[in-house]
Design an enzyme around this catalytic site. Structure first.
Site, mmCIF file in Angstrom:
data_model
loop_
_atom_site.group_PDB
_atom_site.id
_atom_site.type_symbol
_atom_site.label_atom_id
_atom_site.label_comp_id
_atom_site.label_asym_id
_atom_site.label_seq_id
_atom_site.Cartn_x
_atom_site.Cartn_y
_atom_site.Cartn_z
ATOM 1 N N TYR A 1 0.837 -1.205 0.000
ATOM 2 C CA TYR A 1 0.000 0.000 0.000
ATOM 3 C C TYR A 1 0.874 1.258 0.000
ATOM 4 C CZ TYR A 1 -3.786 3.159 1.536
ATOM 5 O OH TYR A 1 -4.708 4.174 1.648
ATOM 6 N N ASP A 2 1.805 1.319 0.960
ATOM 7 C CA ASP A 2 2.601 2.546 1.125
ATOM 8 C C ASP A 2 3.457 2.829 -0.109
ATOM 9 O OD1 ASP A 2 1.578 1.971 3.606
ATOM 10 O OD2 ASP A 2 3.456 2.185 4.706
ATOM 11 N N PRO B 1 2.280 2.554 12.464
ATOM 12 C CA PRO B 1 2.873 3.842 12.847
ATOM 13 C C PRO B 1 2.497 4.251 14.282
ATOM 14 C CG PRO B 1 1.961 3.960 10.632
ATOM 15 C CD PRO B 1 1.517 2.651 11.203
HETATM 16 P P1 NAD Z 1 -12.711 1.857 0.188
HETATM 17 O O1 NAD Z 1 -12.038 0.535 0.302
HETATM 18 O O2 NAD Z 1 -14.078 2.002 0.754
HETATM 19 O O3 NAD Z 1 -12.796 2.318 -1.326
HETATM 20 C C1 NAD Z 1 -11.918 1.891 -2.340
HETATM 21 C C2 NAD Z 1 -12.745 1.553 -3.568
HETATM 22 O O4 NAD Z 1 -11.865 1.155 -4.632
HETATM 23 C C3 NAD Z 1 -13.688 0.373 -3.320
HETATM 24 O O5 NAD Z 1 -14.967 0.692 -3.805
HETATM 25 C C4 NAD Z 1 -13.050 -0.766 -4.113
HETATM 26 O O6 NAD Z 1 -13.980 -1.726 -4.546
HETATM 27 C C5 NAD Z 1 -12.395 -0.003 -5.253
HETATM 28 N N1 NAD Z 1 -11.284 -0.723 -5.886
HETATM 29 C C6 NAD Z 1 -10.254 -1.365 -5.275
HETATM 30 N N2 NAD Z 1 -9.427 -1.890 -6.209
HETATM 31 C C7 NAD Z 1 -9.945 -1.551 -7.431
HETATM 32 C C8 NAD Z 1 -9.547 -1.803 -8.776
HETATM 33 N N3 NAD Z 1 -8.441 -2.500 -9.046
HETATM 34 N N4 NAD Z 1 -10.332 -1.324 -9.766
HETATM 35 C C9 NAD Z 1 -11.461 -0.617 -9.500
HETATM 36 N N5 NAD Z 1 -11.874 -0.349 -8.242
HETATM 37 C C10 NAD Z 1 -11.119 -0.811 -7.229
HETATM 38 O O7 NAD Z 1 -11.727 2.921 0.835
HETATM 39 P P2 NAD Z 1 -11.852 4.500 1.015
HETATM 40 O O8 NAD Z 1 -11.601 4.785 2.419
HETATM 41 O O9 NAD Z 1 -13.071 5.021 0.368
HETATM 42 O O10 NAD Z 1 -10.580 5.003 0.202
HETATM 43 C C11 NAD Z 1 -10.678 5.620 -1.062
HETATM 44 C C12 NAD Z 1 -9.287 6.106 -1.481
HETATM 45 O O11 NAD Z 1 -8.821 7.069 -0.533
HETATM 46 C C13 NAD Z 1 -8.252 5.014 -1.556
HETATM 47 O O12 NAD Z 1 -7.418 5.240 -2.670
HETATM 48 C C14 NAD Z 1 -7.472 5.176 -0.278
HETATM 49 O O13 NAD Z 1 -6.148 4.737 -0.416
HETATM 50 C C15 NAD Z 1 -7.554 6.671 -0.060
HETATM 51 N N6 NAD Z 1 -7.387 7.003 1.366
HETATM 52 C C16 NAD Z 1 -8.399 6.797 2.260
HETATM 53 C C17 NAD Z 1 -8.198 7.078 3.602
HETATM 54 C C18 NAD Z 1 -9.272 6.907 4.634
HETATM 55 O O14 NAD Z 1 -8.992 7.086 5.812
HETATM 56 N N7 NAD Z 1 -10.502 6.599 4.298
HETATM 57 C C19 NAD Z 1 -6.952 7.559 4.032
HETATM 58 C C20 NAD Z 1 -5.947 7.727 3.095
HETATM 59 C C21 NAD Z 1 -6.178 7.459 1.766
HETATM 60 N N1 UDP Z 2 -6.469 -0.541 15.688
HETATM 61 C C1 UDP Z 2 -6.892 -1.024 16.930
HETATM 62 N N2 UDP Z 2 -7.959 -1.867 16.958
HETATM 63 C C2 UDP Z 2 -8.646 -2.230 15.845
HETATM 64 C C3 UDP Z 2 -8.232 -1.725 14.594
HETATM 65 C C4 UDP Z 2 -7.126 -0.883 14.558
HETATM 66 O O1 UDP Z 2 -6.307 -0.705 17.973
HETATM 67 O O2 UDP Z 2 -9.615 -3.002 15.965
HETATM 68 C C5 UDP Z 2 -5.327 0.401 15.653
HETATM 69 C C6 UDP Z 2 -4.256 0.073 14.629
HETATM 70 O O3 UDP Z 2 -3.311 -0.828 15.162
HETATM 71 C C7 UDP Z 2 -3.677 1.441 14.352
HETATM 72 C C8 UDP Z 2 -4.863 2.383 14.513
HETATM 73 O O4 UDP Z 2 -5.836 1.657 15.252
HETATM 74 O O5 UDP Z 2 -2.706 1.769 15.296
HETATM 75 C C9 UDP Z 2 -5.483 2.829 13.191
HETATM 76 O O6 UDP Z 2 -5.720 1.677 12.421
HETATM 77 P P1 UDP Z 2 -6.462 1.699 11.021
HETATM 78 O O7 UDP Z 2 -6.368 0.324 10.452
HETATM 79 O O8 UDP Z 2 -7.805 2.295 11.172
HETATM 80 O O9 UDP Z 2 -5.649 2.731 10.130
HETATM 81 P P2 UDP Z 2 -4.083 2.968 9.817
HETATM 82 O O10 UDP Z 2 -3.240 2.075 10.690
HETATM 83 O O11 UDP Z 2 -3.940 2.640 8.390
HETATM 84 O O12 UDP Z 2 -3.888 4.383 10.149
#
Ligand code: NAD
Ligand code: UDP
Ligand code: UDP
Length: 312
Positions: A144-145, A273
């Protein structure tokens, strides 16, 4: 009126973006392979003549005619993006290449949903856009990262090499209605556990921090970013600077939901993190934006969404 393509449009953030654009009277083409998204998130838009839904995987080429592209396709929860890590990198990297190729052909403006994960486990706090991050290239989170980091590289190379109009936003933890109940992210986990009267799973000792932004604030920032002048590319941090430990989050959720859940401590996932907080000085200046929704208010809305969902 503009024609918008939203990849990942049936997901949590994508579906809210579809709503806002359709409300604004724009044309929206929502593209999703439904890996973590759900048709039900956009079902209410299906009768609207401005809205179209296409099942498609962005790792394959896509030929459509649009003016603006929001590239959100990618699973965002650690549980889901680690389920098929090779596909996660392909989605970020091949997906970005295809969407950039499309943007180049039709001369569309394109926005990338990047992430605070590009900062990895940061030594600088809060994180400004100029920080290059501390990311493990070979760990469980790397698909992912590093996938998202490579996508940013591609965006900036298409900008420099092909003069594309790009916008890159780095999204910090965002929550709200339409998160998947089995999404695995912390806010949805805690709320669903509290509503079911199950124990709240704290990973590690619960002193790690995150900053949580309510979805409406986030979508407003994405829309403003898309409308910035052509020479403003970002990257731009968007998120809520309010920072909480996971124990504090659990306590707030429990006080809103009530019930008798207790804390259950589980091992901390690898490379989790320690801390995360956005420096949003640039967003304040460039898009005149800062989040408005306080954590308790956003949690209340989210709890009410999950209450209805779980009672169905
Ligand atoms: P989500 O998982 O609900 O949405 C992602 C969507 O992408 C889903 O509908 C999934 O079916 C679709 N998808 C995945 N792989 C695909 C592919 N190969 N082709 C077409 N569609 C595909 O997650 P979200 O929280 O809505 O995140 C949306 C975007 O925002 C992502 O790119 C995510 O990395 C980014 N983002 C979200 C957060 C957050 O906290 N919600 C934080 C940082 C970045
Ligand atoms: N986390 C937790 N309990 C849960 C799910 C997540 O304590 O049931 C913690 C996780 O280890 C992380 C933080 O909550 O430290 C945020 O996790 P999340 O998966 O929501 O997002 P990200 O780690 O990608 O920021
Ligand atoms: N592409 C796409 N839709 C388009 C145009 C291109 O999906 O409308 C894909 C195509 O698969 C291509 C990729 O985008 O491989 C990158 O396109 P670009 O024009 O940058 O490079 P090239 O075609 O030379 O590989």
């Amino acid at each position: 009126m503009q024609r918008h393509l939203i990849t990942g449009g049936a997901g949590f953030l994508g579906s809210h973006l579809c709503d806002r654009l359709v409300e604004r009277g724009e044309d929206v083409l929502c593209v999703d392979n439904f890996f973590t998204g759900d048709k039900r998130n956009v079902a209410h838009l299906l009768g609207n003549s401005r809205f179209e839904l296409l099942r498609h995987d962005v790792t394959f080429p896509l030929y459509v005619e649009v003016d603006r592209i929001f590239n959100l396709a990618c699973p965002a929860s650690p549980v889901h993006y680690q389920h098929d890590p090779v596909q996660t990198t392909k989605t970020s990297v091949h997906g970005a290449i295809n969407m950039l190729g499309l943007a180049k052909r039709v001369k569309a403006r394109i926005l990338q949903a990047s992430t605070s994960e590009v900062y990895g486990d940061p030594e600088i706090h809060p994180q400004p856009e100029a920080y290059w991050g501390r990311v493990n290239p070979i760990g469980f989170r790397s698909c992912y990262d590093e996938g998202k980091r490579c996508a940013e590289t591609l965006f900036f190379d298409y900008f420099r090499q092909h003069r594309l109009e790009i916008k890159v936003v780095r999204i910090f933890n965002t929550y709200g209605p339409r998160m998947h109940p089995n999404d695995g992210r912390v806010v949805s986990n805690f709320i669903v556990q509290a509503l079911r009267g199950e124990d709240i799973t704290i990973y590690g000792d619960g002193t790690q921090t995150r900053s949580f932004c309510y979805v409406d604030d986030l979508i407003e920032a994405m829309l403003r970013m898309m409308d910035t002048p052509a020479d403003f590319t970002g990257p731009l941090n968007i998120g809520n600077p309010g920072e909480f430990t996971m124990i504090e989050l659990a306590e707030r959720v429990m006080s809103l939901v009530g019930g008798r859940s207790k804390l259950e401590f589980r091992p901390l996932p690898a490379d989790d993190p320690r801390q995360r907080q956005p420096d949003i000085s640039l967003a304040k200046q460039a898009i005149q934006w800062e989040p408005k929704v306080a954590l308790d208010d956003g949690l209340r809305e989210t709890v009410s969404y999950f209450k209805t969902l779980l009672s169905k």
